[in-house]
Design a protein around this motif. Structure first.
Motif, PDB file in Angstrom:
ATOM      1  N   GLU A 217      42.581 -30.058  -0.076  1.00 49.96           N
ATOM      2  CA  GLU A 217      42.431 -30.958   1.063  1.00 49.96           C
ATOM      3  C   GLU A 217      42.250 -30.188   2.358  1.00 49.96           C
ATOM      4  N   GLU A 218      42.965 -29.058   2.468  1.00 52.57           N
ATOM      5  CA  GLU A 218      42.839 -28.231   3.671  1.00 52.57           C
ATOM      6  C   GLU A 218      41.432 -27.676   3.800  1.00 52.57           C
ATOM      7  N   LEU A 219      40.828 -27.295   2.667  1.00 49.74           N
ATOM      8  CA  LEU A 219      39.457 -26.774   2.675  1.00 49.74           C
ATOM      9  C   LEU A 219      38.472 -27.845   3.105  1.00 49.74           C
TER      10      LEU A 219
ATOM     11  N   ARG B 180      38.965 -30.371   4.981  1.00 50.43           N
ATOM     12  CA  ARG B 180      39.153 -30.745   6.374  1.00 50.43           C
ATOM     13  C   ARG B 180      38.829 -29.612   7.347  1.00 50.43           C
ATOM     14  N   SER B 181      38.479 -28.462   6.803  1.00 51.92           N
ATOM     15  CA  SER B 181      38.157 -27.330   7.672  1.00 51.92           C
ATOM     16  C   SER B 181      36.698 -27.407   8.117  1.00 51.92           C
ATOM     17  N   PRO B 182      36.371 -26.848   9.281  1.00 54.88           N
ATOM     18  CA  PRO B 182      34.977 -26.838   9.758  1.00 54.88           C
ATOM     19  C   PRO B 182      34.038 -26.141   8.784  1.00 54.88           C
ATOM     20  N   PHE B 183      34.570 -25.178   8.014  1.00 51.92           N
ATOM     21  CA  PHE B 183      33.753 -24.410   7.078  1.00 51.92           C
ATOM     22  C   PHE B 183      33.067 -25.321   6.064  1.00 51.92           C
ATOM     23  N   PHE B 184      33.777 -26.354   5.577  1.00 49.92           N
ATOM     24  CA  PHE B 184      33.218 -27.241   4.555  1.00 49.92           C
ATOM     25  C   PHE B 184      32.001 -27.994   5.083  1.00 49.92           C
TER      26      PHE B 184
ATOM     27  N   ASP C 190      36.408 -36.177   7.535  1.00 48.63           N
ATOM     28  CA  ASP C 190      36.676 -34.811   7.082  1.00 48.63           C
ATOM     29  C   ASP C 190      35.411 -33.961   7.139  1.00 48.63           C
TER      30      ASP C 190
ATOM     31  N   VAL D  82      34.255 -32.865  10.780  1.00 50.00           N
ATOM     32  CA  VAL D  82      34.970 -31.787  11.471  1.00 50.00           C
ATOM     33  C   VAL D  82      34.070 -30.563  11.586  1.00 50.00           C
ATOM     34  N   GLY D  83      33.351 -30.264  10.505  1.00 47.01           N
ATOM     35  CA  GLY D  83      32.407 -29.151  10.541  1.00 47.01           C
ATOM     36  C   GLY D  83      31.000 -29.601  10.878  1.00 47.01           C
TER      37      GLY D  83
END
Length: 230
Positions: A2-4, A6-10, A57, A60-61
């Motif tokens: 879930e953290e991945l 929600r990260s901009p990288f995804f 989600d 974000v990225g």
């Protein structure tokens, strides 16, 4: 996991990979319907749906990609500068054509919104749909429109323009690259300009000019939007 997600990288990675794959499919197939931008959008939608990932989600990225929209539009000025002599030679037709194009776009949207009984908020959201996203969003927000709907309308307009440009040029037998470029930029802004650049440097330069001029004209016309919306 879930953290991945929600990260901009995804969001950035998914967008870039979808775009690269979409452009490869377009190049290999050579079909107008296999437009790289459309395919990329469909692939992103499919991934989000299949894996039950919320748009928030992803965004974000994905929102970071939007930061490059304005600079990318400004970069069109390079091709405009290269064709400065063509612009000087056709200055009056360019100014008149872009003004007529912007006015026609606004009035036609307003007429259709009235004909279908759309409310004020939706009408304000759709009126600036033929100019580039940053300008359209600001105009819609300033007149009580729904910015998300404006963005969708602008993107849809650009995609339709990008896909239909070759057909429209053949259908209306447009031979002059200046005419072709102005028509593309006035109707389908940056996405259309991407197709115009594929057609030729002059078409791309004139389309880039049309983006700026139609944006200015539409901004001026926005002063009368309150009257149209009343």
């Amino acid at each position: 996991m879930e953290e991945l997600l929600r990260s901009p990288f995804f969001g950035v990675t998914l967008t870039v990979l979808a775009y690269v794959l979409g452009m490869k499919i377009q190049k290999k197939s050579g079909l107008v319907v296999c437009n790289g931008l459309v395919l990329a959008a469909l692939m992103i939608i499919a991934v989000l749906t299949v894996f039950d990932i919320s748009y928030e989600d992803y965004y974000v990225g994905g929102s970071m990609i939007n930061l490059f929209l304005s600079p990318a539009t400004v970069c069109v000025a390079v091709s405009v500068y290269a064709k400065l002599d063509v612009l000087k030679k056709n200055l009056l037709p360019v100014l008149v054509g872009c003004t007529v194009g912007a006015v026609t776009s606004v009035l036609s949207v307003w007429g259709l919104c009235r004909a279908f009984g759309l409310d004020t908020a939706l009408t304000a959201s759709l009126l600036p749909k033929s100019v580039t996203t940053p300008i359209a969003s600001a105009i819609a927000e300033g007149h009580g429109g729904i910015v998300s709907i404006t963005v969708v309308a602008v993107i849809f307009t650009g995609i339709v323009g990008n896909l239909s440009v070759p057909l429209m040029i053949r259908l209306f037998r447009v031979k002059d690259p200046v005419e072709a470029g102005l028509g593309i930029g006035a109707c389908s802004h940056a996405m259309g300009t991407a197709k115009a650049l594929e057609l030729g440097e002059t078409e791309g330069a004139m389309s880039g000019i049309a983006i700026g001029l139609c944006g200015i004209v539409t901004t001026v016309l926005a002063l009368f939007f309150d009257f149209l919306l009343s």
